[in-house]
Design an enzyme around this catalytic site. Structure first.
Site, short mmCIF file in Angstrom:
data_model
loop_
_atom_site.label_atom_id
_atom_site.label_comp_id
_atom_site.label_asym_id
_atom_site.label_seq_id
_atom_site.Cartn_x
_atom_site.Cartn_y
_atom_site.Cartn_z
N ASP A 25 0.85 -1.19 0.00
CA ASP A 25 0.00 0.00 0.00
C ASP A 25 0.88 1.24 0.00
O ASP A 25 1.88 1.31 0.72
CB ASP A 25 -0.91 0.02 1.24
CG ASP A 25 -1.83 1.22 1.24
OD1 ASP A 25 -2.82 1.21 0.49
OD2 ASP A 25 -1.55 2.20 1.97
N HIS A 55 -5.42 4.34 6.33
CA HIS A 55 -4.68 5.33 5.54
C HIS A 55 -3.26 5.52 6.04
O HIS A 55 -2.62 6.53 5.73
CB HIS A 55 -5.43 6.67 5.47
CG HIS A 55 -6.84 6.53 5.00
ND1 HIS A 55 -7.16 5.95 3.79
CD2 HIS A 55 -8.02 6.86 5.59
CE1 HIS A 55 -8.47 5.93 3.65
NE2 HIS A 55 -9.01 6.48 4.73
#
Length: 212
Positions: free
Chosen positions: A13, A153
């Protein structure tokens, strides 16, 4: 389908300054987990300095501040290290088209190229968890009953939860369809077929494995 096993991959990610590396956006964090035979065998996490200040929106969205990025290595240095981490492995990401663009862009700046295959856990989840309210990572984690890790996030936390989601989908395929061999190619195919044909496809594959 033969080939590399789906449960041995690198799940990654990126957190970035924006949506488009082609228009100047850069990576500010990379997080990844190495999964080997269904178990997390390694982790990689680095902040990286993009060479300019990030916006207040990105600071709020990711929790990564400009102060945190001061003194961090440049993207090129981190990506040279990350290239060694993913070498020889297929990769998985949630909304993989986004992460693959940044991976290719940042590696190109180090004169490196990733030569493995990539699969999108978001697209596969639309076939496997069709009853989920939506297919955002946070929603799926709750829907499947995965224990949240860290903060959403942030790259490593998102990569770890994506890895658990990926393994849960492999487990669901094995259990519901009695498919013992779940290959990476199978998961790639699932990400492409019409979701209405998912059940038919997996039943057919199960029949082929039993008759082989």
């Amino acid at each position: 389908m033969q080939g590399k096993a789906a449960d041995t991959v690198v799940v990654l990610d990126f957190e970035t300054t924006g949506l488009s590396p082609e228009h100047g956006d850069r990576a500010i964090e990379i997080g990844a987990v190495l999964v080997e035979r269904g178990e997390i065998a390694g982790r990689f996490q680095r902040l990286m300095n993009p060479g300019f200040r990030v916006s207040s929106f990105i600071e709020r969205y990711t929790g990564i501040t400009n102060d945190m990025l001061k003194g961090q290595p440049r993207c090129e240095e981190v990506m040279a290290e990350f290239a060694a981490f993913i070498e020889g492995h297929n990769i998985v990401a949630h909304n993989a088209a986004f992460d693959r663009r940044f991976l290719d862009f940042e590696l190109k700046r180090t004169s490196r190229v990733y030569e493995g295959d990539c699969c999108c856990s978001l697209l596969v989840s639309r076939r496997i968890y069709q009853d989920s309210p939506n297919h955002k990572l946070q929603t799926l984690v709750s829907h499947v009953g995965i224990e949240p890790v860290g903060k959403y996030h942030r790259a490593l936390a998102d990569a770890e939860m994506t890895a658990q989601l990926w393994l849960s989908m492999i487990g669901r395929i094995r259990q519901n369809y009695d498919i013992s061999i779940v290959s990476f190619e199978l998961m790639q195919e699932l990400s492409k077929i019409d979701r209405l044909y998912t059940h038919r496809y997996l039943v057919s594959l199960s029949d082929k494995q039993r008759s082989a």
